[in-house]
Design an enzyme around this catalytic site. Structure first.
Site, PDB file in Angstrom:
ATOM      1  N   ASP A  43      -6.565 -16.010   0.608  1.00  0.00           N
ATOM      2  CA  ASP A  43      -5.117 -15.156   0.778  1.00  0.00           C
ATOM      3  C   ASP A  43      -5.282 -14.279   2.564  1.00  0.00           C
ATOM      4  O   ASP A  43      -4.445 -13.440   3.450  1.00  0.00           O
ATOM      5  CB  ASP A  43      -4.938 -14.230  -0.181  1.00  0.00           C
ATOM      6  CG  ASP A  43      -4.068 -15.327  -0.897  1.00  0.00           C
ATOM      7  OD1 ASP A  43      -3.825 -16.323  -0.435  1.00  0.00           O
ATOM      8  OD2 ASP A  43      -3.892 -14.539  -2.064  1.00  0.00           O
ATOM      9  N   ASN A 113       1.606  -7.887   4.355  1.00  0.00           N
ATOM     10  CA  ASN A 113       1.843  -7.288   2.890  1.00  0.00           C
ATOM     11  C   ASN A 113       1.879  -6.201   2.535  1.00  0.00           C
ATOM     12  O   ASN A 113       3.487  -5.804   1.668  1.00  0.00           O
ATOM     13  CB  ASN A 113       0.369  -7.329   2.062  1.00  0.00           C
ATOM     14  CG  ASN A 113      -0.051  -9.134   1.820  1.00  0.00           C
ATOM     15  OD1 ASN A 113       1.089  -9.743   1.277  1.00  0.00           O
ATOM     16  ND2 ASN A 113      -1.305  -9.204   1.209  1.00  0.00           N
ATOM     17  N   GLU A 114       1.817  -4.803   2.530  1.00  0.00           N
ATOM     18  CA  GLU A 114       1.672  -3.699   2.945  1.00  0.00           C
ATOM     19  C   GLU A 114       1.453  -2.498   4.221  1.00  0.00           C
ATOM     20  O   GLU A 114       0.209  -2.970   4.597  1.00  0.00           O
ATOM     21  CB  GLU A 114       1.366  -2.814   1.210  1.00  0.00           C
ATOM     22  CG  GLU A 114      -0.034  -2.892   1.112  1.00  0.00           C
ATOM     23  CD  GLU A 114      -1.017  -4.053   1.132  1.00  0.00           C
ATOM     24  OE1 GLU A 114      -1.976  -3.940   1.712  1.00  0.00           O
ATOM     25  OE2 GLU A 114      -0.696  -4.911   0.185  1.00  0.00           O
ATOM     26  N   ASP A 143      -4.878  10.127  -4.713  1.00  0.00           N
ATOM     27  CA  ASP A 143      -5.198   9.199  -4.442  1.00  0.00           C
ATOM     28  C   ASP A 143      -4.642   8.328  -2.683  1.00  0.00           C
ATOM     29  O   ASP A 143      -5.948   8.206  -1.562  1.00  0.00           O
ATOM     30  CB  ASP A 143      -6.039   7.723  -5.041  1.00  0.00           C
ATOM     31  CG  ASP A 143      -6.752   8.415  -5.916  1.00  0.00           C
ATOM     32  OD1 ASP A 143      -7.519   9.462  -6.062  1.00  0.00           O
ATOM     33  OD2 ASP A 143      -7.863   8.159  -7.193  1.00  0.00           O
ATOM     34  N   THR A 154       2.523  -8.583  -5.041  1.00  0.00           N
ATOM     35  CA  THR A 154       1.577  -9.491  -6.108  1.00  0.00           C
ATOM     36  C   THR A 154       0.547  -8.705  -5.202  1.00  0.00           C
ATOM     37  O   THR A 154      -0.219  -9.379  -5.894  1.00  0.00           O
ATOM     38  CB  THR A 154       2.299 -10.743  -6.096  1.00  0.00           C
ATOM     39  OG1 THR A 154       2.176 -11.574  -4.718  1.00  0.00           O
ATOM     40  CG2 THR A 154       3.516 -11.147  -6.172  1.00  0.00           C
ATOM     41  N   TYR A 156      -1.776  -5.264  -3.451  1.00  0.00           N
ATOM     42  CA  TYR A 156      -2.415  -4.389  -4.015  1.00  0.00           C
ATOM     43  C   TYR A 156      -1.400  -3.153  -4.601  1.00  0.00           C
ATOM     44  O   TYR A 156      -1.268  -2.948  -5.321  1.00  0.00           O
ATOM     45  CB  TYR A 156      -2.605  -3.792  -2.935  1.00  0.00           C
ATOM     46  CG  TYR A 156      -3.359  -1.685  -2.648  1.00  0.00           C
ATOM     47  CD1 TYR A 156      -3.759  -1.996  -3.926  1.00  0.00           C
ATOM     48  CD2 TYR A 156      -3.841  -1.465  -1.441  1.00  0.00           C
ATOM     49  CE1 TYR A 156      -5.083  -0.348  -4.563  1.00  0.00           C
ATOM     50  CE2 TYR A 156      -4.049  -0.150  -1.667  1.00  0.00           C
ATOM     51  CZ  TYR A 156      -4.985  -0.022  -2.566  1.00  0.00           C
ATOM     52  OH  TYR A 156      -5.890   1.353  -2.897  1.00  0.00           O
ATOM     53  N   ASN A 157      -0.252  -3.990  -4.173  1.00  0.00           N
ATOM     54  CA  ASN A 157       0.928  -3.009  -5.001  1.00  0.00           C
ATOM     55  C   ASN A 157       0.788  -3.081  -6.289  1.00  0.00           C
ATOM     56  O   ASN A 157       1.304  -1.940  -7.426  1.00  0.00           O
ATOM     57  CB  ASN A 157       2.332  -3.465  -4.420  1.00  0.00           C
ATOM     58  CG  ASN A 157       3.360  -3.187  -5.291  1.00  0.00           C
ATOM     59  OD1 ASN A 157       4.175  -1.724  -5.075  1.00  0.00           O
ATOM     60  ND2 ASN A 157       4.129  -4.008  -5.697  1.00  0.00           N
ATOM     61  N   SER A 159      -1.699  -4.555  -8.608  1.00  0.00           N
ATOM     62  CA  SER A 159      -2.804  -3.458  -8.422  1.00  0.00           C
ATOM     63  C   SER A 159      -2.721  -2.215  -9.086  1.00  0.00           C
ATOM     64  O   SER A 159      -3.152  -1.540  -9.680  1.00  0.00           O
ATOM     65  CB  SER A 159      -4.163  -3.796  -7.649  1.00  0.00           C
ATOM     66  OG  SER A 159      -4.202  -5.242  -7.960  1.00  0.00           O
TER      67      SER A 159
END
Length: 254
Positions: A43, A113-114, A143, A154, A156-157, A159
């Site tokens: 990915d 992604n983010e 943090d 689906t 880091y978000n 997680s």
């Protein structure tokens, strides 16, 4: 007429070997002359390929020759052109991040992604969150925090305990990372056209970095995030295993 395919690989040995074998079998062309770019890796490598300028006009078909392969199709050397011809298309609109650092310098980057803000030291980050010019959260001790696209929801978000967002929902996920105060705030779903602004409070004592996929800016004081509706990339997925189905299935994985 044969399909014009360009093969790009990560530096993992199995990805390089796959690139050489597939190019020999299907007669690879340069990315500039390709109808489809075939990305071989995981990915992370798919994100690298999506950041190439060519990705704005050439569809990307990934095959997993890495570790995590949520954005990739299963690897097989046989029947590749038939798989691509029957593939489902997923159109992705990236985010644009504009970050200003403590020296006043401004940086702009794209995120598929983010966009995430992360504390740089042991000190908790303190962020003010402004949506479309209105302060929605005066102070978040955490943090960090992130804004994710549906395609990135689906990653880091998820997680960080953020929601999985269907591709057609036309919303963005705003998710805190280890929120300390207010402890019970779990984030928000925002209209896809929302303009998100993070203001870093006390940046000298509590420095924060901003990351758009794999591009990092250190010591930021202000970060603006918005969907770039004028930009789009097309990813190809095997029939019956499109990105929409993968996002849906992920919500039922245990």
């Amino acid at each position: 007429m044969p399909m014009r395919l360009a093969f790009l690989s990560s530096d993992r040995p199995e990805a390089v070997a796959a690139q050489n074998s597939l190019a020999k079998r299907y007669g690879g062309v340069s990315p500039e002359d390709a109808e489809v770019i075939v990305a071989l890796g995981g990915d992370g490598f798919m994100l690298e390929v999506l950041h190439l300028p060519l990705a704005r006009r050439v569809p990307i078909y990934g095959m997993n020759r890495g570790s995590v392969g949520f954005l990739m199709n299963d690897f097989s050397e046989t029947g590749l052109t038939d798989r691509i011809a029957a593939a489902e298309h997923a159109e992705i609109h990236p985010l644009t991040m504009t970050a200003v650092d403590s020296s006043g310098q401004s940086f702009t980057a794209m995120a598929v992604n983010e966009v995430s803000l992360l504390r740089q030291t042991r000190q908790t980050a303190k962020l003010r969150i402004v949506i479309d010019g209105t302060v929605r959260l005066e102070e978040l001790s955490c943090d960090g925090a992130l804004v994710a696209t549906p395609a990135g929801s689906t990653a880091y978000n998820l997680s960080a305990h953020g929601p999985i967002v269907p591709l057609e929902a036309r919303v963005l996920a705003l998710t805190p990372i280890s929120a300390f105060r207010p402890r019970r705030w779990r984030g928000a779903l925002l209209p896809h056209a929302a303009q998100v602004c993070f203001q870093v409070l006390d940046p000298d004592k509590r420095p924060v970095s901003a990351v758009a996929d794999n591009f990092e800016v250190r010591d930021v004081v202000k970060v603006s995030v918005a969907e770039d509706t004028a930009a789009s990339m097309t990813m190809l997925f095997d029939a019956g295993r499109g990105l929409q189905e993968r996002v849906l299935a992920e919500q039922f994985s245990v």
